[in-house]
Design a protein around this motif. Structure first.
Motif, PDB file in Angstrom:
ATOM      1  N   ILE A 111       0.840  -1.200   0.000  1.00 39.13           N
ATOM      2  CA  ILE A 111       0.000   0.000   0.000  1.00 39.13           C
ATOM      3  C   ILE A 111       0.876   1.252   0.000  1.00 39.13           C
ATOM      4  CG2 ILE A 111      -1.715   1.306   1.331  1.00 39.13           C
ATOM      5  CD1 ILE A 111      -2.774  -1.375   2.359  1.00 39.13           C
ATOM      6  N   LEU A 112       1.981   1.182   0.732  1.00 39.03           N
ATOM      7  CA  LEU A 112       2.959   2.264   0.730  1.00 39.03           C
ATOM      8  C   LEU A 112       4.235   1.740   0.060  1.00 39.03           C
ATOM      9  CD1 LEU A 112       3.788   5.125   1.717  1.00 39.03           C
ATOM     10  CD2 LEU A 112       4.616   4.047   3.819  1.00 39.03           C
ATOM     11  N   PRO A 113       4.465   2.082  -1.198  1.00 35.52           N
ATOM     12  CA  PRO A 113       5.672   1.607  -1.890  1.00 35.52           C
ATOM     13  C   PRO A 113       6.944   2.077  -1.189  1.00 35.52           C
ATOM     14  CG  PRO A 113       4.085   2.512  -3.447  1.00 35.52           C
ATOM     15  CD  PRO A 113       3.598   2.871  -2.067  1.00 35.52           C
ATOM     16  N   GLU A 114       7.959   1.224  -1.163  1.00 37.17           N
ATOM     17  CA  GLU A 114       9.204   1.556  -0.476  1.00 37.17           C
ATOM     18  C   GLU A 114       9.848   2.811  -1.055  1.00 37.17           C
ATOM     19  OE1 GLU A 114      11.689  -1.879  -0.603  1.00 37.17           O
ATOM     20  OE2 GLU A 114      10.559  -2.940   0.947  1.00 37.17           O
ATOM     21  N   SER A 115       9.711   3.008  -2.367  1.00 43.52           N
ATOM     22  CA  SER A 115      10.342   4.170  -3.006  1.00 43.52           C
ATOM     23  C   SER A 115       9.740   5.486  -2.537  1.00 43.52           C
ATOM     24  CB  SER A 115      10.201   4.058  -4.524  1.00 43.52           C
ATOM     25  OG  SER A 115       8.824   4.018  -4.893  1.00 43.52           O
ATOM     26  N   TYR A 116       8.522   5.447  -2.005  1.00 39.44           N
ATOM     27  CA  TYR A 116       7.854   6.673  -1.579  1.00 39.44           C
ATOM     28  C   TYR A 116       8.593   7.337  -0.403  1.00 39.44           C
ATOM     29  CZ  TYR A 116       3.614   6.335  -4.450  1.00 39.44           C
ATOM     30  OH  TYR A 116       2.734   6.323  -5.501  1.00 39.44           O
ATOM     31  N   ILE A 117       9.087   6.506   0.517  1.00 36.47           N
ATOM     32  CA  ILE A 117       9.730   7.068   1.704  1.00 36.47           C
ATOM     33  C   ILE A 117      10.974   7.851   1.310  1.00 36.47           C
ATOM     34  CG2 ILE A 117      10.826   6.519   3.909  1.00 36.47           C
ATOM     35  CD1 ILE A 117       9.000   4.105   4.097  1.00 36.47           C
ATOM     36  N   GLU A 118      11.779   7.291   0.424  1.00 37.67           N
ATOM     37  CA  GLU A 118      12.962   8.003  -0.063  1.00 37.67           C
ATOM     38  C   GLU A 118      12.554   9.257  -0.819  1.00 37.67           C
ATOM     39  OE1 GLU A 118      16.839   8.581  -0.066  1.00 37.67           O
ATOM     40  OE2 GLU A 118      16.211   6.532   0.425  1.00 37.67           O
ATOM     41  N   ALA A 119      11.467   9.163  -1.566  1.00 35.30           N
ATOM     42  CA  ALA A 119      11.012  10.302  -2.379  1.00 35.30           C
ATOM     43  C   ALA A 119      10.469  11.448  -1.536  1.00 35.30           C
ATOM     44  CB  ALA A 119       9.936   9.835  -3.366  1.00 35.30           C
ATOM     45  N   SER A 120      10.201  11.197  -0.262  1.00 33.81           N
ATOM     46  CA  SER A 120       9.677  12.257   0.598  1.00 33.81           C
ATOM     47  C   SER A 120      10.709  13.356   0.849  1.00 33.81           C
ATOM     48  CB  SER A 120       9.235  11.674   1.948  1.00 33.81           C
ATOM     49  OG  SER A 120      10.358  11.291   2.721  1.00 33.81           O
ATOM     50  N   THR A 121      11.983  13.065   0.602  1.00 35.58           N
ATOM     51  CA  THR A 121      13.131  13.955   0.822  1.00 35.58           C
ATOM     52  C   THR A 121      13.416  14.186   2.305  1.00 35.58           C
ATOM     53  OG1 THR A 121      11.987  16.116   0.827  1.00 35.58           O
ATOM     54  CG2 THR A 121      12.552  15.183  -1.322  1.00 35.58           C
ATOM     55  N   PHE A 122      12.554  13.714   3.190  1.00 35.68           N
ATOM     56  CA  PHE A 122      12.780  13.896   4.618  1.00 35.68           C
ATOM     57  C   PHE A 122      13.857  12.953   5.143  1.00 35.68           C
ATOM     58  CE2 PHE A 122       9.692  16.991   5.090  1.00 35.68           C
ATOM     59  CZ  PHE A 122       9.481  17.319   6.413  1.00 35.68           C
ATOM     60  N   VAL A 123      14.117  11.882   4.417  1.00 33.89           N
ATOM     61  CA  VAL A 123      15.163  10.952   4.850  1.00 33.89           C
ATOM     62  C   VAL A 123      16.517  11.655   4.846  1.00 33.89           C
ATOM     63  CG1 VAL A 123      16.368   8.798   4.342  1.00 33.89           C
ATOM     64  CG2 VAL A 123      13.887   8.944   4.050  1.00 33.89           C
ATOM     65  N   ALA A 124      16.793  12.371   3.760  1.00 31.45           N
ATOM     66  CA  ALA A 124      18.054  13.121   3.678  1.00 31.45           C
ATOM     67  C   ALA A 124      18.102  14.214   4.739  1.00 31.45           C
ATOM     68  CB  ALA A 124      18.206  13.730   2.287  1.00 31.45           C
ATOM     69  N   ALA A 125      16.975  14.900   4.924  1.00 26.14           N
ATOM     70  CA  ALA A 125      16.919  15.962   5.939  1.00 26.14           C
ATOM     71  C   ALA A 125      17.143  15.391   7.330  1.00 26.14           C
ATOM     72  CB  ALA A 125      15.569  16.675   5.870  1.00 26.14           C
ATOM     73  N   GLY A 126      16.519  14.244   7.614  1.00 26.11           N
ATOM     74  CA  GLY A 126      16.687  13.617   8.917  1.00 26.11           C
ATOM     75  C   GLY A 126      18.118  13.186   9.163  1.00 26.11           C
ATOM     76  N   GLY A 127      18.774  12.661   8.120  1.00 32.82           N
ATOM     77  CA  GLY A 127      20.167  12.250   8.263  1.00 32.82           C
ATOM     78  C   GLY A 127      21.066  13.420   8.609  1.00 32.82           C
ATOM     79  N   VAL A 128      20.809  14.573   8.002  1.00 33.39           N
ATOM     80  CA  VAL A 128      21.588  15.780   8.294  1.00 33.39           C
ATOM     81  C   VAL A 128      21.326  16.259   9.721  1.00 33.39           C
ATOM     82  CG1 VAL A 128      21.831  18.228   7.711  1.00 33.39           C
ATOM     83  CG2 VAL A 128      21.720  16.517   5.894  1.00 33.39           C
ATOM     84  N   LEU A 129      20.088  16.091  10.181  1.00 31.71           N
ATOM     85  CA  LEU A 129      19.700  16.634  11.484  1.00 31.71           C
ATOM     86  C   LEU A 129      20.122  15.776  12.668  1.00 31.71           C
ATOM     87  CD1 LEU A 129      16.124  17.956  10.650  1.00 31.71           C
ATOM     88  CD2 LEU A 129      18.107  19.326  11.303  1.00 31.71           C
ATOM     89  N   VAL A 130      20.512  14.520  12.445  1.00 33.16           N
ATOM     90  CA  VAL A 130      20.867  13.641  13.568  1.00 33.16           C
ATOM     91  C   VAL A 130      21.967  14.252  14.437  1.00 33.16           C
ATOM     92  CG1 VAL A 130      21.870  11.425  14.221  1.00 33.16           C
ATOM     93  CG2 VAL A 130      20.015  11.506  12.555  1.00 33.16           C
ATOM     94  N   PRO A 131      23.125  14.653  13.887  1.00 32.27           N
ATOM     95  CA  PRO A 131      24.143  15.253  14.761  1.00 32.27           C
ATOM     96  C   PRO A 131      23.670  16.544  15.420  1.00 32.27           C
ATOM     97  CG  PRO A 131      24.771  15.481  12.447  1.00 32.27           C
ATOM     98  CD  PRO A 131      23.610  14.546  12.494  1.00 32.27           C
ATOM     99  N   VAL A 132      22.848  17.316  14.713  1.00 27.16           N
ATOM    100  CA  VAL A 132      22.319  18.559  15.292  1.00 27.16           C
ATOM    101  C   VAL A 132      21.415  18.243  16.487  1.00 27.16           C
ATOM    102  CG1 VAL A 132      20.876  20.583  14.835  1.00 27.16           C
ATOM    103  CG2 VAL A 132      22.452  19.755  13.083  1.00 27.16           C
ATOM    104  N   LEU A 133      20.585  17.224  16.343  1.00 24.53           N
ATOM    105  CA  LEU A 133      19.699  16.823  17.435  1.00 24.53           C
ATOM    106  C   LEU A 133      20.487  16.319  18.642  1.00 24.53           C
ATOM    107  CD1 LEU A 133      16.841  15.115  15.442  1.00 24.53           C
ATOM    108  CD2 LEU A 133      16.482  16.757  17.280  1.00 24.53           C
ATOM    109  N   ILE A 134      21.589  15.620  18.398  1.00 20.83           N
ATOM    110  CA  ILE A 134      22.386  15.119  19.523  1.00 20.83           C
ATOM    111  C   ILE A 134      23.064  16.279  20.248  1.00 20.83           C
ATOM    112  CG2 ILE A 134      24.247  13.574  20.218  1.00 20.83           C
ATOM    113  CD1 ILE A 134      23.665  11.862  17.788  1.00 20.83           C
ATOM    114  N   VAL A 135      23.530  17.278  19.504  1.00 23.22           N
ATOM    115  CA  VAL A 135      24.063  18.483  20.141  1.00 23.22           C
ATOM    116  C   VAL A 135      22.981  19.103  21.030  1.00 23.22           C
ATOM    117  CG1 VAL A 135      24.934  20.823  19.769  1.00 23.22           C
ATOM    118  CG2 VAL A 135      25.729  18.962  18.300  1.00 23.22           C
ATOM    119  N   HIS A 136      21.774  19.173  20.501  1.00 25.26           N
ATOM    120  CA  HIS A 136      20.633  19.703  21.270  1.00 25.26           C
ATOM    121  C   HIS A 136      20.411  18.896  22.547  1.00 25.26           C
ATOM    122  CE1 HIS A 136      16.462  20.519  22.388  1.00 25.26           C
ATOM    123  NE2 HIS A 136      16.143  19.280  22.074  1.00 25.26           N
TER     124      HIS A 136
END
Length: 388
Positions: free
Chosen positions: A46-71
């Motif tokens: 129902i939710l194709p796997e390619s959709y999650i990558e296409a959301s562009t939030f995966v890349a944003a989340g990866g960038v934010l991980v170190p920022v969140l840990i600093v927080h």
């Protein structure tokens, strides 16, 4: 499908999890709902796997991980840690026993890699899970990918009911015995309170800017990533250290990401990173990992309980107080706060008794959760992944 519609679907799942969690007083964890619903949607197509990558939030989340840990490093005032040092030490003892038990017993039953896959998520929260998942993927152990996500999804179901039961027993003793004088004062309970940004090194007019605060956080995250690359020490440890030291040196205000009004969107991106880790995991992998997951949860939780009882013995606390503080490793905030609130309301027979219970339990429970989920689990996951 346009990314905005994909993100709407994913955020709808997160919102559903929040509604169920709030309605059940956190007995149904948000992330459990998100993981379960997304996994079913992925497996059914129902939710194709390619959709999650296409959301562009995966890349944003990866960038934010170190920022969140600093927080995260800016979230615990050192003054509160000093006042609640016993809660910190009891939690650390519990974490050491839990990790030690898992590394020994799980390694004997399965292997060392399985022990590492379960130890990181069990002793902490979402960041420890991501560190573990990333480490397993980079090391090529994709066959173990289902273990951390299933542990991460199920550990709340063990930790929260057990904590509530033990804490209720301790609350009865608080209610019935007012002569012990061991109640924390108002100042000790300001873990979640707001402190002013005045007294920081940089001018206050700059620190009132959301964009400038984000700039400082991204400097910390980028510096941590660079240090991780040149030293071989996981970036998460550098991020945490930069956040703690930056807060102690008054470079960052407390709860820096919250003050920039960016924590909500950052957490959505982070949860989508977790959701993305489900891509490629099959139902057969989940079923085949269930035995290992259950043993990890039983052994790890038993280690937390034993460590909490030893900590209680050392500091002359009742086990019904020490063990719940250690068990916060299984769920963290806001579960720890909600449990204390629920226990105080259900055990206290009037407003005065409810306040006594709340005053006694809130600060150590919050500090226990911060110690394990915010600090301890990240250190543990980073070190263990480095041994693979």
């Amino acid at each position: 499908m346009a990314p905005i519609f994909i993100v709407l679907i994913l955020v709808s799942i997160i919102a559903l999890g929040e509604v169920l969690s709030l309605s059940s007083r956190a007995k149904i964890p948000t992330l459990l709902v998100v993981i379960a619903v997304t996994f079913v949607l992925l497996q059914t197509g129902i939710l194709p796997e390619s959709y999650i990558e296409a959301s562009t939030f995966v890349a944003a989340g990866g960038v934010l991980v170190p920022v969140l840990i600093v927080h995260l490093g800016t979230m615990i005032p050192l003054s509160v840690i000093k006042k609640q040092y016993k809660a910190v030490l009891v939690t650390l003892i519990g974490l050491l026993f839990s990790v030690g038990a898992m590394l020994i017993i799980i390694s004997l039953i399965f292997d060392y890699k399985t022990a590492v896959a379960g130890a990181g998520p069990l002793t902490g929260g979402i960041i420890a899970y991501i560190v573990t998942q990333e480490g397993l993927t980079e090391a090529g152990f994709t066959s173990l990918a289902a273990i951390p996500v299933v542990v991460f999804a199920l550990q709340n179901l063990v930790g929260m009911p057990l904590t509530s039961t033990l804490l209720s027993k301790y609350a009865v003793s608080i209610r019935d015995d007012f002569s012990d004088g061991k109640y924390t004062d108002q100042e000790d309970n300001q873990v979640e309170g707001e402190s002013k940004t005045k007294g920081l090194l940089l001018p206050d007019r700059f620190m009132q800017s959301n964009f400038f605060l984000l700039f400082l956080l991204f400097i910390g995250g980028a510096l941590a990533t660079w240090l991780g690359e040149i030293t071989g020490i996981n970036y998460s440890l550098w991020s945490l250290a930069i956040g703690i030291m930056g807060f102690a040196l008054r470079i960052y205000p407390d709860k820096a990401l919250d003050r920039s009004n960016s924590s909500g969107l950052a957490m959505v991106a982070l949860i989508i990173v977790v959701v993305h880790s489900l891509v490629g995991i099959t139902w057969d992998q989940v079923v085949s990992s269930l035995v290992a997951v259950l043993i990890v949860i039983v052994v790890g939780t038993t280690g937390l309980v034993i460590g909490g009882m030893i900590g209680a013995k050392i500091f002359k606390w009742k086990p019904t107080k020490a063990v719940p503080i250690v068990l916060t490793a299984l769920y963290g905030f806001p579960g720890d706060y909600l449990i204390v609130e629920e226990v105080s309301r259900s055990i206290g027979r009037n407003e005065a008794e409810q306040k006594r219970i709340m005053d006694e339990l809130l600060a150590p429970m919050l500090i226990g959760g911060f110690t394990s989920v915010t600090v301890g689990s990240i250190v543990i996951a980073s070190i263990l992944i480095g041994t693979l």
